[in-house]
Motif scaffolding. Structure first.
Motif, short mmCIF file in Angstrom:
data_model
loop_
_atom_site.label_atom_id
_atom_site.label_comp_id
_atom_site.label_asym_id
_atom_site.label_seq_id
_atom_site.Cartn_x
_atom_site.Cartn_y
_atom_site.Cartn_z
N GLU A 69 0.81 -1.21 0.00
CA GLU A 69 0.00 0.00 0.00
C GLU A 69 0.85 1.27 0.00
OE1 GLU A 69 -0.57 -1.78 4.27
OE2 GLU A 69 -0.23 -2.52 2.22
N HIS A 70 2.04 1.18 0.60
CA HIS A 70 2.93 2.34 0.60
C HIS A 70 3.53 2.58 -0.78
CE1 HIS A 70 3.23 0.96 4.96
NE2 HIS A 70 2.54 2.07 4.98
N VAL A 71 3.87 1.50 -1.47
CA VAL A 71 4.40 1.64 -2.84
C VAL A 71 3.33 2.24 -3.74
CG1 VAL A 71 5.20 0.36 -4.87
CG2 VAL A 71 6.08 -0.22 -2.60
N ARG A 72 2.12 1.72 -3.66
CA ARG A 72 1.02 2.28 -4.45
C ARG A 72 0.87 3.78 -4.19
NH1 ARG A 72 -2.79 -2.56 -3.62
NH2 ARG A 72 -3.06 -3.46 -5.70
N ALA A 73 0.89 4.15 -2.91
CA ALA A 73 0.69 5.56 -2.55
C ALA A 73 1.80 6.45 -3.10
CB ALA A 73 0.60 5.70 -1.03
N ILE A 94 7.30 -6.35 -1.67
CA ILE A 94 5.85 -6.26 -1.71
C ILE A 94 5.29 -7.39 -2.56
CG2 ILE A 94 5.91 -3.75 -1.40
CD1 ILE A 94 5.25 -3.52 -4.44
N ASP A 95 3.98 -7.43 -2.69
CA ASP A 95 3.30 -8.41 -3.52
C ASP A 95 3.73 -8.21 -4.98
OD1 ASP A 95 1.39 -9.77 -5.13
OD2 ASP A 95 -0.12 -9.59 -3.56
N LYS A 168 12.67 -12.88 -4.34
CA LYS A 168 12.85 -12.44 -2.95
C LYS A 168 11.89 -13.18 -2.02
CE LYS A 168 13.57 -10.06 0.83
NZ LYS A 168 13.53 -8.60 0.96
N ILE A 169 10.65 -13.35 -2.44
CA ILE A 169 9.67 -14.05 -1.61
C ILE A 169 10.06 -15.51 -1.45
CG2 ILE A 169 7.26 -14.79 -1.51
CD1 ILE A 169 7.86 -11.79 -0.80
N CYS A 170 10.52 -16.14 -2.53
CA CYS A 170 10.99 -17.53 -2.42
C CYS A 170 12.19 -17.62 -1.48
CB CYS A 170 11.36 -18.07 -3.80
SG CYS A 170 9.95 -18.37 -4.89
N HIS A 171 13.10 -16.67 -1.58
CA HIS A 171 14.27 -16.65 -0.70
C HIS A 171 13.85 -16.56 0.76
CE1 HIS A 171 17.33 -14.59 1.74
NE2 HIS A 171 18.22 -15.21 0.99
N ASN A 172 12.99 -15.60 1.09
CA ASN A 172 12.62 -15.41 2.48
C ASN A 172 11.75 -16.54 3.01
OD1 ASN A 172 14.15 -13.13 2.51
ND2 ASN A 172 12.57 -11.82 3.38
N ALA A 173 10.97 -17.17 2.12
CA ALA A 173 10.20 -18.34 2.53
C ALA A 173 11.14 -19.47 2.93
CB ALA A 173 9.28 -18.79 1.40
N LEU A 174 12.20 -19.66 2.16
CA LEU A 174 13.18 -20.69 2.51
C LEU A 174 13.88 -20.36 3.82
CD1 LEU A 174 14.69 -23.28 1.83
CD2 LEU A 174 16.24 -21.93 0.39
N VAL A 175 14.27 -19.10 3.99
CA VAL A 175 14.89 -18.67 5.25
C VAL A 175 13.96 -18.95 6.42
CG1 VAL A 175 15.69 -16.68 6.59
CG2 VAL A 175 16.38 -16.94 4.20
N SER A 176 12.69 -18.63 6.25
CA SER A 176 11.73 -18.79 7.35
C SER A 176 11.56 -20.25 7.74
CB SER A 176 10.38 -18.19 6.97
OG SER A 176 9.70 -18.97 6.00
N GLN A 177 11.62 -21.15 6.75
CA GLN A 177 11.47 -22.57 7.07
C GLN A 177 12.75 -23.15 7.68
OE1 GLN A 177 9.10 -25.12 4.49
NE2 GLN A 177 8.58 -23.34 3.24
N MET A 234 9.27 -9.96 8.35
CA MET A 234 9.26 -11.35 7.90
C MET A 234 7.84 -11.91 7.86
SD MET A 234 10.90 -13.86 6.63
CE MET A 234 12.53 -14.50 6.96
N ALA A 235 7.00 -11.51 8.82
CA ALA A 235 5.60 -11.94 8.80
C ALA A 235 4.92 -11.47 7.51
CB ALA A 235 4.87 -11.39 10.02
N LYS A 236 5.23 -10.25 7.09
CA LYS A 236 4.69 -9.73 5.83
C LYS A 236 5.12 -10.59 4.66
CE LYS A 236 7.05 -6.81 3.72
NZ LYS A 236 7.89 -5.66 3.30
N ASP A 237 6.42 -10.93 4.61
CA ASP A 237 6.95 -11.70 3.49
C ASP A 237 6.38 -13.12 3.47
OD1 ASP A 237 8.38 -9.41 3.09
OD2 ASP A 237 10.33 -10.27 3.58
N VAL A 238 6.24 -13.71 4.64
CA VAL A 238 5.64 -15.05 4.74
C VAL A 238 4.20 -15.01 4.23
CG1 VAL A 238 4.84 -16.82 6.38
CG2 VAL A 238 7.16 -15.89 6.57
N GLY A 239 3.47 -13.97 4.61
CA GLY A 239 2.10 -13.83 4.15
C GLY A 239 2.01 -13.67 2.64
N ILE A 240 2.92 -12.89 2.06
CA ILE A 240 2.95 -12.74 0.60
C ILE A 240 3.20 -14.09 -0.05
CG2 ILE A 240 4.22 -11.74 -1.34
CD1 ILE A 240 4.73 -9.27 0.42
N CYS A 241 4.12 -14.89 0.52
CA CYS A 241 4.43 -16.20 -0.04
C CYS A 241 3.21 -17.11 -0.01
CB CYS A 241 5.58 -16.84 0.73
SG CYS A 241 6.00 -18.48 0.11
N VAL A 242 2.52 -17.16 1.11
CA VAL A 242 1.34 -18.02 1.23
C VAL A 242 0.29 -17.62 0.20
CG1 VAL A 242 -0.59 -18.65 2.74
CG2 VAL A 242 1.75 -18.59 3.66
#
Length: 284
Positions: A69-73, A94-95, A168-177, A234-242
């Motif tokens: 939402e910040h990027v859009r704005a 972001i998404d 980036k989302i794939c990277h952080n998803a792997l880091v999170s797991q 990280m919670a944001k990035d995990v949510g984007i991945c899901v």
């Protein structure tokens, strides 16, 4: 070539400071927190009253803000200032669908656009040693790579608009797991009388060795969760991945489990702490 930088947060400020140190032309800066702007004005940047002023004065516009939402704005604000002489680089995480949407709007004004999210945390940003994943046309990638090299030492073109963010989302998803696996097995080891340092040493002898454990074992032992990369981010990035996996019709039960851990960590009030504090969440 004049560069403008929007967003001077925990990562943006040191990234921008490296540009100021290494670039031989004017660097304009803007953040909603005026104090952040003044800190970099003291280091030879030129402050702007808003993003529109910055975009009008800059040849290359870099944004590093928290969420979609910040990027859009930001880009809705600066679109009227864009034309064929401008290049925009969004380094926010972001998404990917939102980034593609913004890229289309920017290109409709005649300007160029690349997504260029970063990996590694604040110490690497300070050192100018970030990893950077770029999405956009090859010609744009070649134009912006020298600027990105002020901030990072490993820069890779992943494909068209949005592809840097997918990586980036794939990277952080792997880091999170990896992180969640470390947190769980470390707790199990401690319940059976094995210390954190003994665990880390033993893991280093086999195939389980990983950067998260190597870099965070002392932090976890001291319970010193000073933020290098926050739970909230990280919670944001995990949510984007899901959500991205759902859009692709792909099941990721491992990442869904991690998402539940991060939801709990946020409920515990850990959002501003370093993401390694999820070790405590797993143990409760």
């Amino acid at each position: 070539m004049k560069i403008g930088f929007i967003g001077l947060g925990i990562m943006g400020e040191p990234m921008c400071e490296n540009i100021i140190k290494k670039h031989d032309d004017t660097v304009y800066v803007y953040d909603v927190v005026e104090e952040k702007v003044q800190q970099l004005v003291k280091k030879d940047a030129v402050g702007c009253k808003d993003a529109v002023e910055l975009a009008g004065k800059s040849d290359v516009i870099i944004s590093m803000v928290p969420k979609s939402e910040h990027v859009r704005a930001v880009y809705q604000q600066i679109l009227p200032a864009l034309d064929k002489t401008k290049i925009c680089i969004d380094m926010s995480t972001i998404d990917p669908a939102v980034s593609i949407e913004v890229a289309g709007q920017v290109k409709a004004m005649g300007a160029q656009f690349a997504d260029a999210p970063v990996v590694k945390s604040q110490p690497a940003a300070v050192a100018g040693k970030l990893g950077i994943y770029v999405g956009g046309e090859s010609e744009v990638y070649e134009q912006v790579k020298p600027i990105l090299s002020y901030m990072g030492e490993n820069i890779i073109h992943m494909g068209g608009n949005g592809k840097g963010l997918v990586m980036k989302i794939c990277h952080n998803a792997l880091v999170s797991q990896i992180q969640n696996g470390v947190n769980e097995t470390l707790h199990l080891a401690q319940l059976n009388g094995i210390s954190i340092q003994e665990f880390a040493t033993a893991i280093s002898y086999g195939g389980g060795q990983n950067f998260y454990l190597d870099s965070k074992k002392d932090v976890i032992e001291r319970k010193d969760y000073q933020t290098a990369f926050s739970v909230e981010n990280m919670a944001k990035d995990v949510g984007i991945c899901v959500n991205l996996a759902k859009e692709c019709g792909f099941s990721m039960p491992g990442e869904s489990n991690v998402a539940a851990v991060y939801d709990k960590a946020m409920q515990q009030g850990y959002g501003g702490k370093d993401f390694s504090i999820t070790y405590e969440t797993v143990g409760e």
